[in-house]
Design a protein around this motif. Structure first.
Motif, PDB file in Angstrom:
ATOM      1  N   CYS A   1       0.835  -1.197   0.000  1.00  0.00           N
ATOM      2  CA  CYS A   1       0.000   0.000   0.000  1.00  0.00           C
ATOM      3  C   CYS A   1       0.871   1.248   0.000  1.00  0.00           C
ATOM      4  CB  CYS A   1      -0.922   0.006   1.227  1.00  0.00           C
ATOM      5  SG  CYS A   1      -0.040   0.256   2.790  1.00  0.00           S
TER       6      CYS A   1
ATOM      7  N   LEU B   1      -6.161  -3.212   0.322  1.00  0.00           N
ATOM      8  CA  LEU B   1      -7.384  -3.241  -0.480  1.00  0.00           C
ATOM      9  C   LEU B   1      -7.805  -1.850  -0.908  1.00  0.00           C
ATOM     10  CD1 LEU B   1      -9.474  -5.931   1.472  1.00  0.00           C
ATOM     11  CD2 LEU B   1      -8.412  -6.180  -0.789  1.00  0.00           C
TER      12      LEU B   1
ATOM     13  N   GLN C   1      -5.878   1.150  -0.890  1.00  0.00           N
ATOM     14  CA  GLN C   1      -4.907   2.004  -1.579  1.00  0.00           C
ATOM     15  C   GLN C   1      -3.654   1.206  -1.957  1.00  0.00           C
ATOM     16  OE1 GLN C   1      -3.598   5.448   0.659  1.00  0.00           O
ATOM     17  NE2 GLN C   1      -3.607   6.731  -1.174  1.00  0.00           N
ATOM     18  N   PRO C   2      -3.807   0.235  -2.859  1.00  0.00           N
ATOM     19  CA  PRO C   2      -2.656  -0.572  -3.258  1.00  0.00           C
ATOM     20  C   PRO C   2      -1.685   0.247  -4.111  1.00  0.00           C
ATOM     21  CG  PRO C   2      -4.521  -1.091  -4.649  1.00  0.00           C
ATOM     22  CD  PRO C   2      -5.036  -0.155  -3.595  1.00  0.00           C
ATOM     23  N   THR C   3      -0.431  -0.166  -4.099  1.00  0.00           N
ATOM     24  CA  THR C   3       0.559   0.511  -4.938  1.00  0.00           C
ATOM     25  C   THR C   3       0.405   0.037  -6.379  1.00  0.00           C
ATOM     26  OG1 THR C   3       2.225  -1.207  -4.613  1.00  0.00           O
ATOM     27  CG2 THR C   3       2.201   0.609  -3.019  1.00  0.00           C
ATOM     28  N   PRO C   4       0.849   0.854  -7.362  1.00  0.00           N
ATOM     29  CA  PRO C   4       0.791   0.417  -8.765  1.00  0.00           C
ATOM     30  C   PRO C   4       1.530  -0.903  -8.984  1.00  0.00           C
ATOM     31  CG  PRO C   4       1.230   2.774  -8.634  1.00  0.00           C
ATOM     32  CD  PRO C   4       1.301   2.249  -7.237  1.00  0.00           C
TER      33      PRO C   4
ATOM     34  N   TYR D   1       1.940  -3.392  -6.863  1.00  0.00           N
ATOM     35  CA  TYR D   1       1.155  -4.490  -6.312  1.00  0.00           C
ATOM     36  C   TYR D   1      -0.017  -4.823  -7.237  1.00  0.00           C
ATOM     37  CZ  TYR D   1      -1.453  -7.264  -2.899  1.00  0.00           C
ATOM     38  OH  TYR D   1      -2.127  -8.275  -2.254  1.00  0.00           O
ATOM     39  N   GLN D   2      -0.674  -3.784  -7.745  1.00  0.00           N
ATOM     40  CA  GLN D   2      -1.806  -4.005  -8.654  1.00  0.00           C
ATOM     41  C   GLN D   2      -1.376  -4.660  -9.953  1.00  0.00           C
ATOM     42  OE1 GLN D   2      -3.541   0.043  -8.777  1.00  0.00           O
ATOM     43  NE2 GLN D   2      -5.472  -0.923  -8.185  1.00  0.00           N
ATOM     44  N   ALA D   3      -0.159  -4.276 -10.426  1.00  0.00           N
ATOM     45  CA  ALA D   3       0.296  -4.780 -11.719  1.00  0.00           C
ATOM     46  C   ALA D   3       0.832  -6.199 -11.638  1.00  0.00           C
ATOM     47  CB  ALA D   3       1.366  -3.851 -12.287  1.00  0.00           C
TER      48      ALA D   3
ATOM     49  N   THR E   1       1.342  -0.716 -16.492  1.00  0.00           N
ATOM     50  CA  THR E   1       0.747  -0.146 -15.294  1.00  0.00           C
ATOM     51  C   THR E   1       0.747   1.370 -15.419  1.00  0.00           C
ATOM     52  OG1 THR E   1       0.810  -0.116 -12.867  1.00  0.00           O
ATOM     53  CG2 THR E   1       2.929  -0.069 -14.017  1.00  0.00           C
TER      54      THR E   1
ATOM     55  N   THR F   1       1.750   6.526  -9.864  1.00  0.00           N
ATOM     56  CA  THR F   1       0.927   7.530  -9.194  1.00  0.00           C
ATOM     57  C   THR F   1       1.830   8.594  -8.588  1.00  0.00           C
ATOM     58  OG1 THR F   1      -0.849   7.858  -7.579  1.00  0.00           O
ATOM     59  CG2 THR F   1       0.902   6.354  -6.968  1.00  0.00           C
TER      60      THR F   1
END
Length: 451
Positions: free
Chosen positions: A184, A201, A203-206, A208-210, A259, A262
């Motif tokens: 996060c 859940l 505010q995930p980091t880019p 982590y999401q990617a 990705t 941010t």
């Protein structure tokens, strides 16, 4: 904390420092004897004698206060210039009796006279050609530089052993391989904090999401080949909230991950407020570089600059410790410590359950090397009573005799170090005060390993 392990660690470190002190003094004793000088005492410590043994003309022993050491070389101070060689006489026991005036005007003049008198009480007729002040200037330099040089050599060999095997932990190098994917986005001032599942859940980091993973090696970022972590980090920051195509190597395969970075405040300069920059959410893998003797010399060159800076600010730093002792400010964990403080840190490392044996050995070795390096550099300061003060006197003697020869003038003779004794007393007093302050500080407001 295991009290027994703590005590063992403290004792081992203290004993190793005493060994270093003993080797320092051998660095003076051996060349002094080699050049024909008369060494009457070799002691580790100060104060009352605990143990001693006479071997030849030298008494070897231990003193009650193990915070230093010394060798007594006969004839460090020359007689007064007004006393000519053929005017010097000796009593029935072979002691010189016409070397100094019995009455002097002024406190410092009397101190110099008393020191000269004490020095010459050991001089006997057969010692005339063995007096230290009569040695060639270069022999004096070798004798006085021998002690601190031994400390620096000890530091070199200890650092070399660590750097060649374990690596230099103070010179951590980064790679383009990902060591951690942050779950996060946390505020810059909380960097390193573990994220909660809710934060991941919401505010995930880019990264982590990617789906980036630890172990991925970044090959390129937006088409720019990744050559170093510093370059990749700058590319990420400059990307703002733009799209990012990241090529990584994973399990010997190249993957392209799309990705979008941010923008979030990050600490760019330790002395400035956080700045809003592009953020991905990955941390690089680091390693301690290894190297041989040349690498060690290079690193010690950098250490020399740091030590010189530390010596220049030492009185101020010690004053800060004194303020910490009386509660006026916090103890600086990066500030100076005494041998007592070093022993306490060694004890904490020895009793630290989470440290491996290798880590403990490396820490002990590195700290012992650091102490020796600092002791060696400190003793080279051109101030009496430090070794560097005697070296400076010998070099000045060589310079003025050389200039006299070039100009065809009479030999100006030996440099009278006794005239600098007032400076030596001031320096010795300052050293004593600083040493006491550091020891008290290490007892009252000690620096801890966790700092």
């Amino acid at each position: 904390m295991d009290a027994l392990q703590y005590a063992i660690g403290f004792l081992i470190f203290f004993l190793l420092i005493l060994v270093s002190i003993g080797l320092h003094e051998f660095g003076h004793l051996i060349p002094a004897k080699r050049f024909g000088g008369k060494v009457t005492q070799y002691f580790i410590g100060f104060g009352p004698t605990v143990w001693s043994k006479q071997i030849g003309e030298t008494e070897y022993g231990l003193k009650a206060i193990p915070l230093g050491g010394y060798v007594k070389i006969v004839g460090m101070l020359p007689p007064e210039a007004t006393v000519l060689a053929d005017e010097i006489t000796y009593d029935a026991e072979g002691r010189q009796v016409t070397r100094v005036r019995k009455s002097n005007t002024g406190m410092f003049t009397q101190l110099i006279s008393d020191a000269r008198a004490a020095e010459w009480e050991l001089v006997k007729p057969e010692d005339t050609d063995r007096l230290f002040y009569k040695m060639s200037w270069w022999k004096k330099v070798v004798v006085m530089a021998g002690g601190p040089s031994v400390n620096i050599l000890i530091a070199f060999f200890l650092f070399s052993a660590v750097f060649a095997t374990y690596g230099n932990g103070q010179d951590q190098q980064t790679t383009t391989t990902i060591a951690e994917v942050q779950g996060c986005i946390v505020p810059a001032e909380e960097s390193g904090r573990v994220c909660t599942e809710e934060e991941i859940l919401e505010q995930p980091t880019p990264a982590y999401q990617a789906g980036l993973e630890a172990g991925d090696r970044i090959v390129s970022f937006n088409g720019v080949e990744a050559e170093s972590w510093e370059q990749v980090q700058q590319l990420i920051r400059d990307n703002g909230d733009g799209r990012a195509a990241i090529v990584v190597e994973r399990d010997d395969r190249l993957l392209t991950i799309e990705t979008k970075t941010t923008v979030t405040p990050r600490i760019i300069d330790e002395d400035a407020d956080p700045e809003p920059v592009g953020f991905l959410g990955v941390a690089p893998r680091t390693y301690a570089p290894t190297g041989g003797p040349l690498y060690t010399l290079e690193q010690m060159g950098g250490m020399t600059v740091d030590v010189v800076k530390a010596l220049a600010t030492l009185p101020v730093k010690v004053f800060d410790v004194a303020q910490a002792v009386v509660g006026l400010e916090e103890r600086d964990p990066e500030g100076p410590i005494s041998i007592v403080g070093g022993g306490r840190l060694a004890g904490e490392v020895a009793a630290h359950d989470e440290s491996t044996v290798t880590d403990k050995v490396v820490f002990f070795t590195g700290m012992l090397a650091g102490f020796n390096f600092f002791i060696g550099m400190f003793n080279f300061l051109p101030l009496l009573p430090l070794d560097g003060g005697h070296i400076a006197s010998a070099l000045w003697e060589a310079l003025r005799r050389g200039l006299a020869r070039l100009r065809g003038r009479p030999d100006p003779g030996y440099v009278d170090a006794a005239k600098l004794l007032p400076v030596a007393y001031v320096v010795a007093s300052a050293m004593l005060v600083m040493g006491v302050v550091l020891i008290v500080g290490d007892l009252v407001v000690p620096v801890h390993l966790e700092s």
